[in-house]
Design a protein around this motif. Structure first.
Motif: not given
Length: 225
Positions: A109-115, A156-157, A161-162, A168-171
């Protein structure tokens, strides 16, 4: 663009349009109406066009969650939904798993939101910058009018970072840990005055313990893996 067969009904102030094959996910429907006239013929609407974006799957984040990060900017809804889907597909690729609406992992959820927020905002930035004529660079992307939206650069910066953090958490590399020991000392015993200890030459007699030793008679150690 595919023409969709449909049926429609008019009642009161409503026009109900129903596709023959139902409404499909991952689609953008464009409704075009040439002319709409009121019953009293005093009002009319010409060349009416509307776009409706259906649910994009997979979508491991809500539109509202992304907007909470970039709600200060007028980013079209359909573009944000597209980036949510793209980020969700990447998350599936990394995790090698798909999820239902009630079982989305926190890191996904966090990756998709920030990406999705990052991609939506950078697209908005580039398009708006192109109207100004000033050249600029963001990472490997070259665009124009880099000074028009200085606040976006900071956001954006922060988003980048997020994104890097959550990918990395996904991996599985999100948390730093300690290497587990391969063996451990469970017990030790030492006999004072061991002849293997350190000794001081002079008035001290041989065998006088000058330092702590773990060798010689009486020493034992149990090692378990």
């Amino acid at each position: 663009m595919e023409r969709v067969k449909h049926d429609f009904k008019v009642f009161d102030n409503f026009i109900e349009i129903t596709p023959d094959d139902g409404i499909k996910d991952n689609s953008v429907y464009e409704i075009r109406i040439k002319t709409v006239k009121a019953l009293d013929k005093n009002k009319r609407i010409d060349n009416l066009r509307m776009k409706v974006t259906t649910k994009l799957t997979p979508s491991y984040c809500s539109l509202e969650a992304v907007r909470s990060l970039v709600d200060s900017y007028e980013i079209p809804e359909e573009k944000t939904l597209y980036y949510i889907r793209e980020a969700s597909l990447f998350a599936e690729y990394v995790k090698q798993e798909s999820y239902g609406d009630e079982e989305i992992p926190f890191e996904v959820f966090q990756y998709v939101k920030h990406k999705a927020a990052y991609d939506s905002l950078i697209k908005f930035y580039i398009e708006r910058s192109a109207d100004g004529g000033t050249k600029g660079t963001l990472g490997d992307i070259t665009f124009e009018n880099s000074s028009s939206f200085p606040a976006i650069r900071d956001l954006l910066n922060a988003l980048k970072k997020e994104v890097d953090l959550w990918v990395e958490h996904l991996r599985g590399n999100g948390f730093e840990g300690r290497v587990a020991p391969a063996s451990a000392v469970r017990g030790a015993r030492n006999t004072p005055g061991s002849p293997y200890g350190l000794k001081k030459v002079g008035r001290y007699s041989p065998g006088y313990p000058y330092g702590t030793t773990f060798g010689g008679t009486g020493f034992s150690r149990d090692v378990g893996r």
